[in-house]
Design a protein around this motif. Structure first.
Motif, PDB file in Angstrom:
ATOM      1  N   ALA A  15       0.903  -1.166   0.178  1.00 49.73           N
ATOM      2  CA  ALA A  15      -0.053  -0.099   0.236  1.00 49.73           C
ATOM      3  C   ALA A  15       0.798   1.268  -0.052  1.00 49.73           C
ATOM      4  O   ALA A  15       0.301   2.327  -0.341  1.00 49.73           O
ATOM      5  N   ALA A  16       2.141   1.133   0.160  1.00 50.40           N
ATOM      6  CA  ALA A  16       2.937   2.083   0.322  1.00 50.40           C
ATOM      7  C   ALA A  16       4.543   1.806  -0.299  1.00 50.40           C
ATOM      8  O   ALA A  16       4.795   0.663  -0.100  1.00 50.40           O
ATOM      9  N   VAL A  17       5.099   2.739  -0.773  1.00 49.49           N
ATOM     10  CA  VAL A  17       6.381   2.628  -1.115  1.00 49.49           C
ATOM     11  C   VAL A  17       7.290   3.760  -0.980  1.00 49.49           C
ATOM     12  O   VAL A  17       7.005   4.618  -0.559  1.00 49.49           O
ATOM     13  N   TRP A  18       8.769   3.846  -1.027  1.00 49.82           N
ATOM     14  CA  TRP A  18       9.633   4.670  -0.694  1.00 49.82           C
ATOM     15  C   TRP A  18      10.125   5.103  -2.297  1.00 49.82           C
ATOM     16  O   TRP A  18      10.332   4.608  -3.177  1.00 49.82           O
ATOM     17  N   ILE A  19       9.809   6.453  -2.218  1.00 53.36           N
ATOM     18  CA  ILE A  19      10.275   7.383  -3.655  1.00 53.36           C
ATOM     19  C   ILE A  19      11.410   8.192  -3.219  1.00 53.36           C
ATOM     20  O   ILE A  19      11.302   8.962  -2.428  1.00 53.36           O
ATOM     21  N   THR A  20      12.492   8.002  -4.094  1.00 49.18           N
ATOM     22  CA  THR A  20      13.551   8.959  -4.010  1.00 49.18           C
ATOM     23  C   THR A  20      13.618   9.605  -5.272  1.00 49.18           C
ATOM     24  O   THR A  20      13.905   9.027  -6.282  1.00 49.18           O
ATOM     25  N   SER A  21      13.838  10.972  -5.179  1.00 48.17           N
ATOM     26  CA  SER A  21      14.216  11.594  -6.512  1.00 48.17           C
ATOM     27  C   SER A  21      15.553  12.171  -6.238  1.00 48.17           C
ATOM     28  O   SER A  21      16.159  12.529  -5.105  1.00 48.17           O
ATOM     29  N   LEU A  28       8.113   8.067   2.144  1.00 47.75           N
ATOM     30  CA  LEU A  28       7.147   7.070   2.148  1.00 47.75           C
ATOM     31  C   LEU A  28       5.926   7.682   1.755  1.00 47.75           C
ATOM     32  O   LEU A  28       5.424   8.378   2.078  1.00 47.75           O
ATOM     33  N   VAL A  29       5.118   6.991   0.321  1.00 53.37           N
ATOM     34  CA  VAL A  29       3.958   7.576  -0.073  1.00 53.37           C
ATOM     35  C   VAL A  29       2.991   6.059  -0.191  1.00 53.37           C
ATOM     36  O   VAL A  29       3.423   5.126  -0.591  1.00 53.37           O
ATOM     37  N   HIS A  30       1.718   6.677  -0.291  1.00 53.48           N
ATOM     38  CA  HIS A  30       0.726   5.633  -0.558  1.00 53.48           C
ATOM     39  C   HIS A  30       0.872   5.346  -2.213  1.00 53.48           C
ATOM     40  O   HIS A  30       0.822   6.631  -2.838  1.00 53.48           O
TER      41      HIS A  30
END
Length: 112
Positions: A15-21, A28-30
C-alpha cells in the motif's frame, strides 16, 4: 527473475513505497499498482515528495509484503496525470483511516 514479475508480485500487496528523487531523501508514499504502473499521490493531506515532477527519474524502493525487509530498488519515470475514477477510488480506499486529498497524482513507469 524479471523485474516486472518481482514488482508485480510485491506491489499487488504493497500500500506504500519509498520514492527517492535525485538530490532528495526517500519519502514514504501511498500507492496503487495497476496496469504495470505505480500510481502515487503527493501533497494535500498526503506527504509531498520533493523533486517528484512530470518526467522526473526516481527510484522506487519496495519492501517485502511478508517480512517488510528491503526487496528491490527500481528505476521509474514519473508522469503527472489525472487518474480515472477507478484509480482515484482505489487510491482513496487504500487510505483506510483518513479521507485523503492530494495536489498531484503521478503514474510511475518502470524500466525493464
Amino acid at each position: 527473475m524479471e523485474i516486472t514479475r518481482v514488482l508485480d508480485a510485491a506491489l499487488r500487496k504493497a500500500a506504500a513505497v519509498w520514492i527517492t528523487s535525485p538530490g532528495h531523501e526517500p519519502r514514504l508514499v501511498h500507492s496503487h499498482w495497476r496496469a504495470d504502473s505505480l500510481w502515487v499521490i503527493s501533497g494535500g493531506t498526503e506527504p509531498t515528495v520533493p523533486g517528484l515532477t512530470d518526467g522526473a527519474q526516481v527510484t522506487v524502493t519496495v519492501r517485502s509484503p511478508s517480512t517488510h525487509s528491503h526487496l528491490i530498488d527500481a528505476q521509474a519515470v514519473a508522469h503527472l496525470t489525472e487518474p480515472d475514477d477507478e484509480t482515484a477510488q482505489a487510491l482513496k480506499t487504500a487510505r483506510l483511516n483518513t479521507k485523503p486529498s492530494w495536489d498531484a497524482v503521478y503514474r510511475l513507469e518502470f524500466s525493464s
